[in-house]
Design an enzyme around this catalytic site. Sequence first.
Site, mmCIF file in Angstrom:
data_model
loop_
_atom_site.group_PDB
_atom_site.id
_atom_site.type_symbol
_atom_site.label_atom_id
_atom_site.label_comp_id
_atom_site.label_asym_id
_atom_site.label_seq_id
_atom_site.Cartn_x
_atom_site.Cartn_y
_atom_site.Cartn_z
ATOM 1 C CD1 TRP A 34 -3.402 0.364 0.849
ATOM 2 C CD2 TRP A 34 -2.778 -1.786 0.876
ATOM 3 N NE1 TRP A 34 -4.518 -0.413 0.639
ATOM 4 C CE2 TRP A 34 -4.171 -1.712 0.644
ATOM 5 C CE3 TRP A 34 -2.171 -3.029 0.913
ATOM 6 C CZ2 TRP A 34 -4.966 -2.842 0.468
ATOM 7 C CZ3 TRP A 34 -2.948 -4.161 0.742
ATOM 8 C CH2 TRP A 34 -4.329 -4.059 0.525
ATOM 9 C CD1 TRP A 36 -1.799 5.136 3.450
ATOM 10 C CD2 TRP A 36 -1.840 7.217 4.323
ATOM 11 N NE1 TRP A 36 -2.931 5.258 4.221
ATOM 12 C CE2 TRP A 36 -2.981 6.514 4.768
ATOM 13 C CE3 TRP A 36 -1.652 8.527 4.737
ATOM 14 C CZ2 TRP A 36 -3.925 7.106 5.619
ATOM 15 C CZ3 TRP A 36 -2.583 9.109 5.586
ATOM 16 C CH2 TRP A 36 -3.703 8.412 6.021
ATOM 17 C CG ASP A 37 -0.329 1.026 4.677
ATOM 18 O OD1 ASP A 37 -1.093 1.678 3.948
ATOM 19 O OD2 ASP A 37 -0.723 0.362 5.649
ATOM 20 C CG ASP A 164 -10.470 2.952 3.580
ATOM 21 O OD1 ASP A 164 -9.570 3.802 3.438
ATOM 22 O OD2 ASP A 164 -10.265 1.737 3.462
ATOM 23 C CD GLU A 391 -6.350 -1.988 10.325
ATOM 24 O OE1 GLU A 391 -6.852 -3.063 10.745
ATOM 25 O OE2 GLU A 391 -6.595 -1.520 9.203
HETATM 26 C C1 GLC Z 1 -7.106 0.474 4.830
HETATM 27 C C2 GLC Z 1 -6.858 1.864 5.379
HETATM 28 C C3 GLC Z 1 -5.787 2.557 4.569
HETATM 29 C C4 GLC Z 1 -4.532 1.675 4.545
HETATM 30 C C5 GLC Z 1 -4.833 0.233 4.118
HETATM 31 C C6 GLC Z 1 -3.667 -0.705 4.332
HETATM 32 O O1 GLC Z 1 -7.635 0.526 3.547
HETATM 33 O O2 GLC Z 1 -8.025 2.602 5.404
HETATM 34 O O3 GLC Z 1 -5.492 3.819 5.089
HETATM 35 O O4 GLC Z 1 -3.582 2.242 3.712
HETATM 36 O O5 GLC Z 1 -5.919 -0.273 4.831
HETATM 37 O O6 GLC Z 1 -3.211 -0.648 5.655
#
Ligand code: GLC
Length: 421
Positions: A34, A36-37, A164, A391
């Site tokens: 992902w 921004w992760d 989300d 989380e």
């Molecule tokens: C969910 C979160 C998002 C994050 C993803 C992976 O979709 O809302 O912010 O990047 O999970 O952790």
Amino acid sequence: MNKKIIENAKKTLIRNRRSKYTLPTNTKLYPAQWNWDSAFIALGYSNFNLNYSFKEIETLLSGQWRDGMVPHILFHKKDINYTPNYKAWNCGKKVSSSGITQPPILASILRLIIERKKFSKKKVITYTSIILKIKKYLEWFIRNRDPKQTGLISILHPWESGYDNSPLWDKPMNNIKIENNLKYKRKDNKIVKSDQRPLKIDYDRYVTIKNDLKKMNYNPKKLYYNSQFNVVDVGFNSLFLKACKDLIFLLGLINKKSPLLKKYININEKNLIRLFNPKKRTFKNKDLKNQTITEIPSITNFFMLFADLDNDKINAELIKSLKRYCKKEKYLFPSINSDHKSFEEKRYWRGPVWVNCNWIVYQGLKNKDKKFAEIIRKKTINLIEKKKFREYYSSKTGLGMGAKNFSWSAALYLDFKLNRS
Ligand code: GLC
């Protein structure tokens, strides 16, 4: 005791690491890379393995589209159990990906790593290709997410925000016409308790919007005008503005320029400030699709502090509002003010505490109110030390929820613990 937790944080990241990128968690919930992760994870690695930091960033940018977009998910492996999977998106050339993006926090994180490590100019030049890819990414936003040059960037799917199912999207999402005969099978609510995840109606709408974008072949020129969801969000624009400022700084180090970004910083900043009403202490999100305004007390509005506005008065007002926002809470920061009718203690982005939000707000506070910043740092560390790398957490009881061994919670714990800058 603390040393052991620091070691556990490092181990959590290493266990979640695949050969060249890191999963958000080692449970089955998010089995891909992902956007921004990965940026937060790269920052975490910079505290003990700089090679891993840059590998993480390079792998993320290897999925960049030709037009400059960096997707929100990269499916390096195809045999994974995830909805919507690479087939459902059906895009990305070199790397299969989703067809939307996420907050471009990578620029700010790269600057932070480079400054903290005190890289020489010569060393920064070796990262030229990374910096230029991020430039192309940020310029992509200006061209495609603000084609009318309003000075504010739009997101076209709630997933692009990263938060989300936030109540920020309730009004715009109420207007989505759900596709007839929609077919998809959720897996997330089998892995995590369903009262901690988005509702069925949310998913129906997410998948509908995604299918619409796919029908338009992800052509950015069409999407902006035709997506059923088109929202200017305070938090997203704040992260974008900071990314532009940080990238201009990095471009300076490698003797490059971006007149487009430079000009946009000024108009974006002016327009962002207008989204804050200091008298009422509220923030306005613009729903461009439905021509309405929404005002939801979300922690992401305070990302405006991170944007480092060149306006001491507004910054002081923001800090006052933030202190009020969290006055009643035992654990900081609830993602939504718990006095608001939309607050839900356990449901994902509708109330729980998220470590990345705390980190972003902390970064915004550290040069404006050191004392308050230090309180946030300590409280976040204490919560994680008590409840591990979850989380998200309840702001009322501290209960850890969602995925376990969550990468960005481990990465940002290391960052909070080992740095004060
Ligand atoms: C969910 C979160 C998002 C994050 C993803 C992976 O979709 O809302 O912010 O990047 O999970 O952790």
